[in-house]
Design an enzyme around this catalytic site. Structure first.
Site, PDB file in Angstrom:
ATOM      1  N   TYR A  67       0.831  -1.213   0.000  1.00  0.00           N
ATOM      2  CA  TYR A  67       0.000   0.000   0.000  1.00  0.00           C
ATOM      3  C   TYR A  67       0.859   1.253   0.000  1.00  0.00           C
ATOM      4  CZ  TYR A  67      -4.414  -2.298  -0.044  1.00  0.00           C
ATOM      5  OH  TYR A  67      -5.479  -3.031  -0.477  1.00  0.00           O
ATOM      6  N   GLN A 100     -14.394   2.264  -8.610  1.00  0.00           N
ATOM      7  CA  GLN A 100     -13.754   1.189  -7.841  1.00  0.00           C
ATOM      8  C   GLN A 100     -12.350   1.613  -7.437  1.00  0.00           C
ATOM      9  OE1 GLN A 100     -14.558  -2.828  -9.983  1.00  0.00           O
ATOM     10  NE2 GLN A 100     -14.879  -1.226 -11.484  1.00  0.00           N
ATOM     11  N   ASN A 101     -11.911   2.777  -7.916  1.00  0.00           N
ATOM     12  CA  ASN A 101     -10.525   3.184  -7.688  1.00  0.00           C
ATOM     13  C   ASN A 101     -10.350   3.760  -6.293  1.00  0.00           C
ATOM     14  OD1 ASN A 101     -10.267   2.438 -10.298  1.00  0.00           O
ATOM     15  ND2 ASN A 101     -10.136   4.512 -11.124  1.00  0.00           N
ATOM     16  N   ASP A 103      -7.569   5.382  -5.589  1.00  0.00           N
ATOM     17  CA  ASP A 103      -6.782   6.619  -5.725  1.00  0.00           C
ATOM     18  C   ASP A 103      -7.745   7.806  -5.595  1.00  0.00           C
ATOM     19  OD1 ASP A 103      -7.823   7.563  -8.316  1.00  0.00           O
ATOM     20  OD2 ASP A 103      -6.735   5.898  -9.208  1.00  0.00           O
ATOM     21  N   HIS A 118     -14.861   1.128  -3.305  1.00  0.00           N
ATOM     22  CA  HIS A 118     -13.803   0.347  -2.648  1.00  0.00           C
ATOM     23  C   HIS A 118     -12.979   1.167  -1.656  1.00  0.00           C
ATOM     24  CE1 HIS A 118     -13.958  -2.831  -6.141  1.00  0.00           C
ATOM     25  NE2 HIS A 118     -15.003  -2.879  -5.335  1.00  0.00           N
ATOM     26  N   CYS A 126      -9.146   1.084  12.159  1.00  0.00           N
ATOM     27  CA  CYS A 126      -8.613   0.187  13.189  1.00  0.00           C
ATOM     28  C   CYS A 126      -8.863  -1.261  12.800  1.00  0.00           C
ATOM     29  CB  CYS A 126      -9.278   0.499  14.527  1.00  0.00           C
ATOM     30  SG  CYS A 126      -8.737  -0.616  15.840  1.00  0.00           S
ATOM     31  N   CYS A 157      -6.722   2.858  20.288  1.00  0.00           N
ATOM     32  CA  CYS A 157      -6.471   1.652  21.086  1.00  0.00           C
ATOM     33  C   CYS A 157      -5.071   1.081  20.892  1.00  0.00           C
ATOM     34  CB  CYS A 157      -7.526   0.587  20.775  1.00  0.00           C
ATOM     35  SG  CYS A 157      -7.285  -0.196  19.184  1.00  0.00           S
ATOM     36  N   ASN A 219     -13.033   0.444 -23.048  1.00  0.00           N
ATOM     37  CA  ASN A 219     -11.906  -0.301 -22.487  1.00  0.00           C
ATOM     38  C   ASN A 219     -10.898  -0.557 -23.599  1.00  0.00           C
ATOM     39  OD1 ASN A 219     -10.283  -2.588 -21.339  1.00  0.00           O
ATOM     40  ND2 ASN A 219     -11.821  -2.474 -19.732  1.00  0.00           N
TER      41      ASN A 219
END
Ligand code: OAD
Ligand code: ZN
Length: 248
Positions: A67, A100-101, A103, A118, A126, A157, A219
């Site tokens: 990530y 769905q990105n 970014d 997403h 958390c 926490c 596409n």
């Protein structure tokens, strides 16, 4: 302009309700790696092996490194012509944009009312779900190529923090899902730059068509949705979308 694109541009301009669903292909020209493309450092890992709760449980430092690498790439990218056209459409009444990105390029292009199915790569949550709401963290000052990084922790926490994105096997936020379902009631539905294999997002174009929308796919390649839509256009989103946007 090719006749097919000119007619579609007119149809989009006249549509009272327009819905646009985007995937990683929309950000490809900006330099954001797609999921199913082949990209350098992480080409030996399948996204299904990194973007899951069990991968995180097994090796949070590896998942965070992935990530972190993606964040570093995204931070260097700018929205492209496809994001800009979609942002312009989003200012019309009756336009919904679903992505769905994870970014933030649609946001940076000024898209209104964006539904981020997403989640966002810049938000954290958390891992233990202690009740702390999601928070935003600036990019960590670490080398983008680190193979493992110490995971950040929850400010409430102290347990592990995870990216606030939807992983494989996890459910979408019910309110996002409801908004996406409502957006299937439209006149024109554009599915742009998505491999159309990850559900429930991949089901939306079919649902829109069932409800009477004129459905279009844009596409580089054909996908499982190509045969089902009313019009499949093969080409780069950053070239095709500007040709679908009529001056007003
Ligand atoms: P994918 O990487 O699966 O697919 C990207 C699609 O974009 C492919 O079909 C390419 O052919 C197409 N493409 C690439 N460049 C393009 C361009 N310039 N113009 C138009 N199309 C282009 O990405 P998604 O479909 O977004 O989920 O993937 C869906 C989900 O799977 C992601 O949101 C993520 C992933 O694993 C989660 O993390 C839950
Ligand atoms: Zn916590």
């Amino acid at each position: 302009m090719t006749p097919g694109l000119a007619a579609l541009a007119e149809r989009i301009a006249a549509a009272p309700r327009l819905t646009v669903l985007t995937g990683a292909g929309v950000s490809a020209a900006s330099g954001v790696p797609t999921f199913r493309g082949n990209d350098g450092l992480w080409r030996h890992h399948r996204p299904e092996d990194l973007a899951t709760a069990s991968a995180f449980q097994r090796d949070p430092a590896l998942v965070w490194a992935w990530y972190h690498w993606r964040r570093a790439r995204i931070a260097e990218c700018e929205p492209n012509a496809a994001h800009r056209v979609i942002a312009e459409w989003s200012r019309r009444d009756g336009c919904s944009v679903l992505t769905q990105n994870v970014d933030d390029l649609h946001v940076r292009a000024g898209t209104r009312g964006l539904i981020r199915l997403h989640g966002s790569i810049w938000e954290l949550q958390c891992w233990e779900q202690c009740g702390q709401s999601q928070w935003r963290e600036e990019p960590l000052p670490l080398p983008a190529a680190a193979a493992r990084i110490d995971p950040p922790t929850c400010p409430a926490c102290g347990s592990l923090a995870r990216p606030a994105v939807v992983w494989f096997g996890e459910s979408l936020d019910p309110s996002d899902l409801a908004a996406a379902g409502a957006a299937c009631d439209c006149d024109v539905f554009l599915s742009v730059g998505t491999s159309a294999v990850v559900y429930p997002a991949a089901g939306l174009v079919h649902e829109a068509r069932r409800r009477g929308a004129f459905t279009v796919e844009i596409n580089l390649d054909s996908t499982p949705a190509s045969a089902a839509v009313d019009l499949a256009i093969q080409g780069p989103a950053e070239d095709i979308l500007p040709r679908l946007s009529l001056p007003h």
